[in-house]
Scaffold this motif. Structure first.
Motif, PDB file in Angstrom:
ATOM      1  N   HIS A 221      -0.485   2.194  -4.966  1.00 14.45           N
ATOM      2  CA  HIS A 221      -0.232   0.792  -4.626  1.00 14.45           C
ATOM      3  C   HIS A 221       0.762   0.183  -5.608  1.00 14.45           C
TER       4      HIS A 221
ATOM      5  N   GLU B  19       5.421   0.904   3.493  1.00 10.77           N
ATOM      6  CA  GLU B  19       4.154   1.515   3.904  1.00 10.77           C
ATOM      7  C   GLU B  19       4.358   2.536   5.016  1.00 10.77           C
TER       8      GLU B  19
ATOM      9  N   ASN C 236       0.832  -1.196   0.000  1.00 11.02           N
ATOM     10  CA  ASN C 236       0.000   0.000   0.000  1.00 11.02           C
ATOM     11  C   ASN C 236       0.873   1.255   0.000  1.00 11.02           C
ATOM     12  N   ALA C 237       1.663   1.376  -1.045  1.00 13.15           N
ATOM     13  CA  ALA C 237       2.552   2.517  -1.234  1.00 13.15           C
ATOM     14  C   ALA C 237       3.028   2.511  -2.680  1.00 13.15           C
TER      15      ALA C 237
END
Length: 236
Positions: free
Chosen positions: A182, A227, A70-71
């Motif tokens: 993402h 993240e 999630n980055a």
């Protein structure tokens, strides 16, 4: 980073015990090896061509692991760029690595002096054990190649004749965008070796559980750091 003595904090001991438990579970579920070889991917996704595949065209052993992060990719790459002993570590079970004297210490911060790897650089797995980087696409992909004469424990030129008892492997770290927030990290390992019984056991059922546990933890380790870096950058 280099330290005089291994650090075994309570958290690292617990992590090490987790790693041992996963390794034991893998030995007990040998029939799940094909699924572990493509952890995080479908069958079709695991077959996808990636940089470096042509170095070892017909591996006798291989895996492709993946994890969604999630980055964006720019928050994942710094951890790949500094991977290795004496640099940022491997983000895996540090206590297990140091029990056998590898002197690997995982960094929780980005280390600026290791952020520009090139194909002239190497990745170390232990003091004095360096493997050359053969693919480096900054922000996207990095791969190493090792070729070893296992009788003499000396490296050989993979472009020339292979020794009688050879080991030839590549390891790729690959990050790609899923969308603007993402990304996905892929770890691919391809191994060729002299086809004797000892090697078939060593690079098959004996080490597969250990390799899976350590690589899985590395994927989670990079995910956690990327993240957190992304979150911190947006919290300021």
């Amino acid at each position: 980073m280099k330290k005089d003595n291994p650090r075994f904090t309570f958290a690292q001991i617990l992590e090490g015990l987790e790693g041992v438990a996963i390794i034991i579970a893998c030995y007990l579920t040998f029939f799940l090896k094909p699924l572990r070889a493509r952890w995080g991917l479908s069958k079709e996704e695991a077959k996808r061509p990636l940089p470096g595949d042509g170095i070892i065209k017909s591996p006798k052993s291989k895996f492709t692991h993946a994890i969604n992060i999630n980055a964006p990719t720019e928050y994942v790459w710094p951890w790949i760029a500094q991977i290795g002993q004496g640099k940022g570590g491997f983000y895996s079970y540090e206590a297990l690595e140091n029990l056998i004297g590898l002197q690997i210490y995982n960094s929780d911060v980005v280390l600026p002096k290791f952020q520009n790897p090139t194909i002239d650089d190497s990745v170390a797995f232990a003091p004095g054990d360096c493997t050359p980087i053969v693919i480096c696409e900054p922000g996207h992909a990095m791969a190493i190649e090792n070729s070893l004469d296992m009788d003499s424990n000396q490296k050989y030129d993979p472009k020339g004749p292979a020794p009688k008892n050879y080991l030839h492997l590549t390891w790729l770290w690959f990050v790609e965008a899923i969308d603007e927030n993402h990304s996905r990290l892929i770890s691919r390992n391809r191994v060729d070796y002299a086809p004797n019984i000892k090697n078939k056991l060593m690079f098959g059922p004996l080490t597969e559980p250990v390799v899976f546990a350590m690589d899985r933890k590395m994927c989670f380790g990079i995910k956690k750091r990327a993240e957190l870096l992304y979150h911190d950058s947006h919290a300021k």
